[in-house]
Design an enzyme around this catalytic site. Structure first.
Site, mmCIF file in Angstrom:
data_model
loop_
_atom_site.group_PDB
_atom_site.id
_atom_site.type_symbol
_atom_site.label_atom_id
_atom_site.label_comp_id
_atom_site.label_asym_id
_atom_site.label_seq_id
_atom_site.Cartn_x
_atom_site.Cartn_y
_atom_site.Cartn_z
ATOM 1 N N GLU A 169 0.761 -1.243 -0.103
ATOM 2 C CA GLU A 169 -0.058 0.000 0.108
ATOM 3 C C GLU A 169 0.726 1.210 0.038
ATOM 4 O O GLU A 169 0.724 2.099 0.917
ATOM 5 C CB GLU A 169 -0.975 0.047 1.166
ATOM 6 C CG GLU A 169 -1.889 -1.207 1.022
ATOM 7 C CD GLU A 169 -2.968 -0.881 2.248
ATOM 8 O OE1 GLU A 169 -2.757 -0.065 3.197
ATOM 9 O OE2 GLU A 169 -3.975 -1.722 2.084
ATOM 10 N N GLU A 352 -5.376 -8.555 0.760
ATOM 11 C CA GLU A 352 -5.817 -8.258 2.226
ATOM 12 C C GLU A 352 -7.360 -7.929 1.918
ATOM 13 O O GLU A 352 -7.918 -7.157 0.997
ATOM 14 C CB GLU A 352 -5.473 -6.919 2.647
ATOM 15 C CG GLU A 352 -4.056 -7.130 3.363
ATOM 16 C CD GLU A 352 -3.325 -5.884 4.053
ATOM 17 O OE1 GLU A 352 -4.205 -4.979 4.432
ATOM 18 O OE2 GLU A 352 -2.069 -5.521 4.031
#
Ligand code: FCB
Length: 449
Positions: A169, A352
């Site tokens: 991320e 995720e």
């Protein structure tokens, strides 16, 4: 929750769970590990909601054998963990610290012995503090340091890790860490944080080359995505939606897939050197997609420093993080990636997906988390629907195996399939663990259903 049986997933679909080093390992001053920006940040007063630090976390560093047994019991085919850069290079430069690598060496061997594929993320936000002291990801040199570290990790583990993920991320790290100052390193630069985007992407590209030189295993990046819901019907609302789309969903994907940068305010071309975009666009084998929720956007108020306002979305159930539960957003996002990037899009794995609830043991010590079961059920069906639409999704990793240290929220947000009592480090599988175990078992070829 649907009462229809969970649809089958394609043969070879990868079932996994994810964690990250700083959120579970603890042992921050053991075996030569150096300080990271999260150690420093957590020690500064007022930064972490409950005043806690990651010094002990889930003590996974000492309890990894027990945690691998939990993975084996769950029946996952893969485990996504992250390697702490300051364990491998305590100051962010120089030779490897063998004791730091030994830990991951043992973990990888235990996983393989348990029949679980090791999936290693190289960078889940724990920059060695000395690199931050030299301006962290604002400094171009950090990209080269990252590639060196990737080489050291792959030299030791490259023969056994089954999938490498360079960065976790980079959008969240840039925006929360350098843009808004709510994550480490705590800088508040708004759009002046753009060099952090470019240098992370450059580091990714250089690390892909370093990994390719050491291992034949596939290589990926894990991006966070959030489908944009424009609220309001003025042109200014639509423009705000497009600006947010470019920032959150395209800034870290367009250049990766060979399209250069999207139009964005603050994007200073001087940080982009000749050849950088080619380095960044080195082919990857998998795009990791982290998904939690969509984002409501409308035109900014007059005088706002940002070109959009973020607005809470009504009409959804909410998690303990107050995030909307929107599996339709995952379906929409996968379609958007497919339609936007076409043939340039590599196969996807959901790296995720998960939710926080205030789970607690009952009088018998059992932890029932029906909301998480419903959440996972609906998100898995959304993935299956996207596969039916023709999107090539090959895996789904639940965030997270264990309740853990949730960054600026400290220990207050529980995302685990397994409950952790932080006073005793006792692990208790929640009802979602048993539910997921049964879903995975039923999806095995030849299972009776
Ligand atoms: C993601 C992070 C992960 C965890 C979840 C809840 O953005 O990658 O470490 O904090 O959110």
């Amino acid at each position: 929750m649907s009462t229809a049986p969970m649809p089958q997933f394609p043969t070879g679909f990868r079932w996994g769970v994810s964690t990250s080093a700083h959120q579970i390992e603890g042992a921050t001053a053991v075996d030569g590990r150096g300080p990271s920006i999260w150690d420093t940040f957590a020690r500064s007063p007022g930064r972490i909601g409950d005043g806690s630090t990651g010094e002990v976390a889930c003590d996974h560093y000492h309890r990894h054998t027990e945690d691998v047994a939990l993975l084996a019991g769950l029946g996952v085919s893969a485990y996504r963990f992250s390697i702490a850069w300051p364990r491998v290079q305590p100051t962010g430069t120089g030779p490897a610290n063998p004791a730091g690598l030994d830990f991951y060496d043992r973990l990888v061997d235990e996983l393989l012995a348990a029949g679980v594929d090791p999936v290693a993320t190289l960078y889940h936000w724990d920059l060695p503090q000395p690199l931050e002291d030299a301006d962290g990801w604002l400094h171009r040199e950090t990209a080269a340091r990252f590639a060196e570290y990737a080489d050291l990790a792959a030299a030791r583990l490259g023969d056994r890790v089954r999938l490498w993920i360079t960065l976790n991320e980079p959008f969240v790290h840039m925006s929360m860490g350098y843009g808004m100052g709510v994550h480490a390193p705590g800088r508040m630069m708004l759009f002046d944080a753009f060099p952090v985007a470019h240098h992370q992407l450059l580091g990714h590209g250089l690390a892909v080359a370093a990994l390719r030189a050491r291992t034949a295993s596939p290589v990926a990046i894990a991006n966070n995505y959030s489908p944009v819901r424009v609220l309001g019907d003025r042109d200014a609302d639509r423009a705000a939606g497009a600006a947010y789309e470019a920032l959150h969903n395209r800034l870290f994907t367009d250049p990766l897939l060979g399209r250069g940068y999207p139009e964005l305010p603050g994007l200073d071309p001087r940080v982009i050197h000749p050849g950088d975009l080619d380095t960044i666009a080195a082919p990857i084998d998998v795009l990791g997609v982290n998904y939690y929720n969509p984002t409501g956007v409308r035109a900014a108020e007059e005088g706002s420093p940002l070109p959009f306002d973020l607005v809470p979305l009504d009409g959804y159930p909410r998690t303990a993080f107050d995030w909307p539960v929107a599996p339709d957003g995952l379906h929409e996002l996968l379609g958007w990636l497919h339609d936007t990037y076409g043939d340039a899009l590599p196969p996807i794995e959901i790296t995720e997906s998960g939710c926080a609830y205030d789970d607690a043991p009952d009088a018998d010590g059992q932890v029932a988390d029906p909301e998480r079961i419903a959440y996972l059920d609906r998100h898995l069906r959304a993935v299956r629907a996207a596969i039916d639409d023709g999107v090539d999704v090959r895996g789904y990793f639940v965030w997270s195996l264990l309740d853990n240290w949730e960054w600026a929220e400290g220990f207050t947000k529980r995302f685990g399939l397994v409950h952790v009592d932080y006073a005793t480090q006792r692990r208790t599988p929640k009802s979602s663990y048993t539910w997921l175990r049964d879903v995975i078992a039923a999806s095995r070829p030849g299972s009776a259903r």
